[in-house]
Design a protein around this motif. Sequence first.
Motif, mmCIF file in Angstrom:
data_model
loop_
_atom_site.group_PDB
_atom_site.id
_atom_site.type_symbol
_atom_site.label_atom_id
_atom_site.label_comp_id
_atom_site.label_asym_id
_atom_site.label_seq_id
_atom_site.Cartn_x
_atom_site.Cartn_y
_atom_site.Cartn_z
ATOM 1 N N PRO A 38 0.853 -1.207 0.027
ATOM 2 C CA PRO A 38 -0.198 0.028 -0.046
ATOM 3 C C PRO A 38 0.699 1.386 0.032
ATOM 4 O O PRO A 38 0.511 2.171 1.009
ATOM 5 N N THR A 39 1.604 1.480 -0.993
ATOM 6 C CA THR A 39 2.664 2.584 -1.130
ATOM 7 C C THR A 39 1.782 4.085 -0.980
ATOM 8 O O THR A 39 2.113 4.882 -0.116
ATOM 9 N N GLU A 40 0.682 4.010 -1.803
ATOM 10 C CA GLU A 40 0.060 5.383 -1.497
ATOM 11 C C GLU A 40 -0.479 5.820 -0.306
ATOM 12 O O GLU A 40 -0.583 6.880 0.087
ATOM 13 N N ILE A 41 -1.100 4.749 0.497
ATOM 14 C CA ILE A 41 -1.489 4.788 1.780
ATOM 15 C C ILE A 41 -0.420 5.125 2.731
ATOM 16 O O ILE A 41 -0.732 6.106 3.806
ATOM 17 N N VAL A 42 0.638 4.649 2.589
ATOM 18 C CA VAL A 42 1.805 5.121 3.383
ATOM 19 C C VAL A 42 2.102 6.475 3.149
ATOM 20 O O VAL A 42 2.301 7.228 3.976
ATOM 21 N N GLU A 43 2.109 6.831 2.024
ATOM 22 C CA GLU A 43 2.362 8.524 1.684
ATOM 23 C C GLU A 43 1.291 9.182 2.333
ATOM 24 O O GLU A 43 1.648 10.264 2.822
ATOM 25 N N GLY A 44 0.126 8.735 2.379
ATOM 26 C CA GLY A 44 -1.030 9.719 2.793
ATOM 27 C C GLY A 44 -0.564 9.703 4.240
ATOM 28 O O GLY A 44 -1.086 10.824 4.964
ATOM 29 N N MET A 45 -0.210 8.698 4.831
ATOM 30 C CA MET A 45 -0.250 8.731 6.480
ATOM 31 C C MET A 45 0.847 9.887 6.658
ATOM 32 O O MET A 45 1.186 10.360 8.033
ATOM 33 N N LYS A 46 1.966 9.623 5.877
ATOM 34 C CA LYS A 46 3.166 10.547 6.379
ATOM 35 C C LYS A 46 2.865 12.125 6.048
ATOM 36 O O LYS A 46 3.008 13.102 6.963
ATOM 37 N N LYS A 47 2.039 12.312 5.166
ATOM 38 C CA LYS A 47 1.172 13.799 4.929
ATOM 39 C C LYS A 47 0.488 14.180 6.319
ATOM 40 O O LYS A 47 0.527 15.210 6.637
ATOM 41 N N LEU A 48 -0.254 13.116 6.816
ATOM 42 C CA LEU A 48 -0.790 13.381 8.050
ATOM 43 C C LEU A 48 0.102 13.583 9.408
ATOM 44 O O LEU A 48 -0.484 13.869 10.325
ATOM 45 N N GLY A 49 1.349 13.121 9.043
ATOM 46 C CA GLY A 49 2.177 13.339 10.106
ATOM 47 C C GLY A 49 2.021 12.008 11.138
ATOM 48 O O GLY A 49 2.524 11.859 12.321
ATOM 49 N N LEU A 50 1.433 10.954 10.691
ATOM 50 C CA LEU A 50 0.899 9.609 11.565
ATOM 51 C C LEU A 50 2.395 9.176 12.126
ATOM 52 O O LEU A 50 2.160 8.197 12.975
ATOM 53 N N PHE A 51 3.485 9.125 11.217
ATOM 54 C CA PHE A 51 4.520 8.341 11.495
ATOM 55 C C PHE A 51 5.239 8.990 12.885
ATOM 56 O O PHE A 51 6.127 8.573 13.522
ATOM 57 N N GLY A 52 4.905 10.317 13.254
ATOM 58 C CA GLY A 52 5.273 11.005 14.345
ATOM 59 C C GLY A 52 4.294 11.012 15.553
ATOM 60 O O GLY A 52 4.609 11.531 16.596
ATOM 61 N N LEU A 53 3.369 10.045 15.631
ATOM 62 C CA LEU A 53 2.598 9.959 16.814
ATOM 63 C C LEU A 53 3.188 9.776 18.092
ATOM 64 O O LEU A 53 2.881 10.522 19.049
ATOM 65 N N ALA A 54 4.281 9.004 18.273
ATOM 66 C CA ALA A 54 5.069 8.529 19.485
ATOM 67 C C ALA A 54 6.176 9.504 19.347
ATOM 68 O O ALA A 54 7.002 9.206 20.388
ATOM 69 N N VAL A 55 6.471 10.736 18.611
ATOM 70 C CA VAL A 55 7.721 11.374 18.541
ATOM 71 C C VAL A 55 7.641 12.473 19.449
ATOM 72 O O VAL A 55 6.551 13.273 19.118
ATOM 73 N N PRO A 56 8.268 13.111 20.208
ATOM 74 C CA PRO A 56 8.270 14.218 21.110
ATOM 75 C C PRO A 56 8.373 15.631 20.026
ATOM 76 O O PRO A 56 8.683 15.344 18.853
ATOM 77 N N GLU A 57 7.603 16.578 20.332
ATOM 78 C CA GLU A 57 7.481 17.752 19.211
ATOM 79 C C GLU A 57 8.668 18.397 19.212
ATOM 80 O O GLU A 57 9.148 18.860 18.105
ATOM 81 N N GLU A 58 9.823 18.265 20.175
ATOM 82 C CA GLU A 58 11.186 18.895 19.767
ATOM 83 C C GLU A 58 11.740 18.133 18.798
ATOM 84 O O GLU A 58 12.862 18.727 18.374
ATOM 85 N N TYR A 59 11.439 17.186 18.461
ATOM 86 C CA TYR A 59 12.075 16.221 17.388
ATOM 87 C C TYR A 59 11.233 16.338 16.242
ATOM 88 O O TYR A 59 11.477 15.373 15.142
ATOM 89 N N GLY A 60 10.139 17.032 16.107
ATOM 90 C CA GLY A 60 9.301 17.116 14.928
ATOM 91 C C GLY A 60 8.166 16.229 15.027
ATOM 92 O O GLY A 60 7.202 16.133 13.966
ATOM 93 N N GLY A 61 7.848 15.412 15.900
ATOM 94 C CA GLY A 61 6.619 14.749 15.953
ATOM 95 C C GLY A 61 5.220 15.222 16.593
ATOM 96 O O GLY A 61 5.298 16.532 16.930
ATOM 97 N N PRO A 111 13.849 12.844 14.281
ATOM 98 C CA PRO A 111 13.199 13.872 13.172
ATOM 99 C C PRO A 111 12.874 13.065 12.007
ATOM 100 O O PRO A 111 11.849 13.161 11.480
ATOM 101 N N ASP A 112 13.768 12.287 11.267
ATOM 102 C CA ASP A 112 13.425 11.570 10.246
ATOM 103 C C ASP A 112 12.232 10.514 10.318
ATOM 104 O O ASP A 112 11.499 10.119 9.675
ATOM 105 N N LEU A 113 12.299 9.965 11.286
ATOM 106 C CA LEU A 113 11.159 8.819 11.837
ATOM 107 C C LEU A 113 9.837 9.550 12.014
ATOM 108 O O LEU A 113 8.744 8.943 11.699
ATOM 109 N N ALA A 114 9.732 10.923 12.591
ATOM 110 C CA ALA A 114 8.642 11.779 12.718
ATOM 111 C C ALA A 114 7.623 11.970 11.252
ATOM 112 O O ALA A 114 6.674 11.885 11.221
ATOM 113 N N THR A 115 8.785 12.223 10.144
ATOM 114 C CA THR A 115 8.352 12.464 9.003
ATOM 115 C C THR A 115 7.785 11.258 8.144
ATOM 116 O O THR A 115 7.068 11.316 7.078
ATOM 117 N N GLY A 116 8.263 10.054 8.485
ATOM 118 C CA GLY A 116 8.363 8.778 7.615
ATOM 119 C C GLY A 116 9.215 8.838 6.787
ATOM 120 O O GLY A 116 9.365 7.796 5.898
#
Length: 391
Positions: A38-61, A111-116
Amino acid sequence: MDFQLNDEQRLFRDTLRDFVDKEIVPVARDWEQSGRYPTEIVEGMKKLGLFGLAVPEEYGGLAADTVSFALTFEEISRGWMGIAGILGSHSVSCFMLARHGTEEQKTKYLPDLATGMRRTGIALTEPGAGTDLQGIRTVARKEGSGDDAEYVVNGTKMWITNARYADPLPVLVKTDPSAAPAHKGMSILLVEAGTPGFEVTQDIGKLGYKGTESCEVVLTDVRVPASQLLGGIEGRGMQQALSSLETGRINIAARSVGIAQRAYDEALNYARERTAFGQAIGEFQAVQMRLAEIAVRLQAARLMTYWAASRMDDGVRMDTESGMAKIFASEQALACATDAMRIHGGYGYSTEFEVERLYRDAPLMSIGEGTNDVLRGVVAKALLAGKATIR
């Protein structure tokens, strides 16, 4: 006592629901059956910032509260539970890195994990060690000293979600195989993709939980710099892994609620539209009883999951609460999927209807992040020791 979502949580849920209805629901059945990633779905989740759910704000999550974390997995699983797995393993690993990593490790990866841009997972299970993590055989032998120190890792891991995309992949190892008890000699190493000797050998075929890969990973004389030891101190790997699995159990409970919700939606719509003996089958009392039972099970599972999530937001140690929610919600997911299939009759067994996939996805919920039987033991021990009170 407030059983309602706050305004921010409702807005977050509505955004997720719109994404799932537009981007996941229309393609889930076809992509799951064809084995398409599901490549396109993964890209959509990146745009919503969902890969940063568990990342603190100071690291971009997003640094999402735990109820919003649960909402994410509920809504995505309503569309396709396998997609939630991509985000689930990533989030568990991010939570662990944010809580236990050194400042250098957090700055390097979060920071990179937060953006996907980077994705991750967690490599715990082995062919001979699933529930019994202290029985792992993957060994990391330290060589050298100072800045030149590194670990040489050998072993095999199984059922690793995101294995082909994880960079880094946290790997549970024994840095002191002779330690007693065994957990005192266990550590986690952050193994980067492309490291020589690190190989993803096969995708494991599964009944359900498709959309994401589950792989065997083989490590043969993999050299990992000592700076990649999570937290910088040996012997803490077991505690680091178990603390992250608390969020993993909220994740599984919420996925279970998503499966149950979709089972309810499909059963209700079918009961309204399908006719027999001159009337909609929803007019028959037997069908009504099943619909009511699905609704009761669904709402009870949802409330228990949100309760456990809110306890974590209150800063309470909630291994008991998360275990209880995971046990209950996962078993309701299977019961709801089964009853939805029965309401569909013969069509429930057809791959042209959604309930067939729900029925295959649901059983994993009682196995993942600790089997329900093991978790019952964990809950019971906490009760007997007075660490948890039910009243």
